[in-house]
Design an enzyme around this catalytic site. Sequence first.
Site, PDB file in Angstrom:
ATOM      1  N   LEU A   1      -4.845  -2.953  -2.681  1.00 34.26           N
ATOM      2  CA  LEU A   1      -4.018  -3.419  -1.778  1.00 34.26           C
ATOM      3  C   LEU A   1      -2.987  -2.804  -1.997  1.00 34.26           C
ATOM      4  CD1 LEU A   1      -4.282  -7.445  -2.186  1.00 34.26           C
ATOM      5  CD2 LEU A   1      -4.970  -6.148  -0.272  1.00 34.26           C
ATOM      6  N   ASP A   2      -1.984  -2.538  -1.061  1.00 33.19           N
ATOM      7  CA  ASP A   2      -0.666  -1.823  -1.277  1.00 33.19           C
ATOM      8  C   ASP A   2       0.243  -2.739  -2.125  1.00 33.19           C
ATOM      9  OD1 ASP A   2      -1.612   0.105   0.497  1.00 33.19           O
ATOM     10  OD2 ASP A   2      -0.404  -0.779   2.387  1.00 33.19           O
ATOM     11  N   ARG A   3       0.985  -2.014  -2.739  1.00 32.53           N
ATOM     12  CA  ARG A   3       2.100  -2.708  -3.870  1.00 32.53           C
ATOM     13  C   ARG A   3       2.776  -4.166  -2.795  1.00 32.53           C
ATOM     14  NH1 ARG A   3       6.843   0.410  -6.589  1.00 32.53           N
ATOM     15  NH2 ARG A   3       7.209   0.926  -4.708  1.00 32.53           N
TER      16      ARG A   3
ATOM     17  N   ARG B   1      -1.044  -1.805   8.792  1.00 26.45           N
ATOM     18  CA  ARG B   1       0.224  -1.616   9.010  1.00 26.45           C
ATOM     19  C   ARG B   1       0.568  -0.306  10.293  1.00 26.45           C
ATOM     20  NH1 ARG B   1       2.215  -0.169   3.152  1.00 26.45           N
ATOM     21  NH2 ARG B   1       4.039   0.111   4.174  1.00 26.45           N
TER      22      ARG B   1
END
Length: 285
Positions: free
Chosen positions: A76-78, A181
């Site tokens: 997962l992205d930060r 995104r």
Amino acid sequence: MIPANQPETIIQQQKMLKQQASPTFPIHYWHDDNLLAAHKPSGLLVHRSAISSDRISLVGLLREQTKLSLHPIHRLDRATSGIILFGKNPEITAQLGSIFRERQVNKAYLAVVRGWIEEAGLIDKSIKTIKNDGPLRRVEAQTYYEPLQRIELPLPCGRYETTRLTLLLVKPHTGRRHQIRIHMEKLSHPIIGDTTYGDSRHNYLFRDHFDSNRLLLHSFALGMEHPLTEEQIGLFAPPMESITGLFNDFDKEALQERLEEEWNIQTSYSVASSIDSVGTGLQEE
């Protein structure tokens, strides 16, 4: 349209969560003999990186808490919060990796985006990515999205007198870096809090009015066949107020029940968390 006086509880909770954000905070998780599913806060790296100065990571905190050698199966992205899966040994990690590569896992995210989206749809647009430190190349990417609720805030933003928002259910069919995104930006409905692909005016509106400094993207659920028991399991991370607090009609229990039925889930596990974000400002990975 919701009233002008927004719930103070959102701001109060955000401030409380920031106070909790320290290297000693607990990570909430569920586990069995082979798997561990954690609820990752926004702002926390999955593992330490040479390109980041962050001293703590989800892997490090979990290994310290559990005293186990854990292996992340996906990423997962930060800036993204929610459910993330680990293997407890090399054998199960390899099996889980194969399940993910073969796209035998169902994933569901929640996202708050700019503007009103009226109907569900599928984005089928390739995106640019780098694999194994190789050259930049285009890869296929598909993202299903579905509006759950729309609201209009009596807050001016840019040339508009009000701010329109949509709470989306998002199901990525592929697992590319930043896929959701990028696709929402291509749809002209960027995710609130996205400082790379988003709208700075809406990001600052949320920072100034709701003390929100995070990306409003949350990994809500994973559904898959357990690699050993062959049981269809569902892993759920209930969203925090920062994601759904403005959407009064959203029913997370009803959505979970719907996904359990769609994915033929036999047993579900919920990983609730009291920590929303460990960041101190709008952050990206």
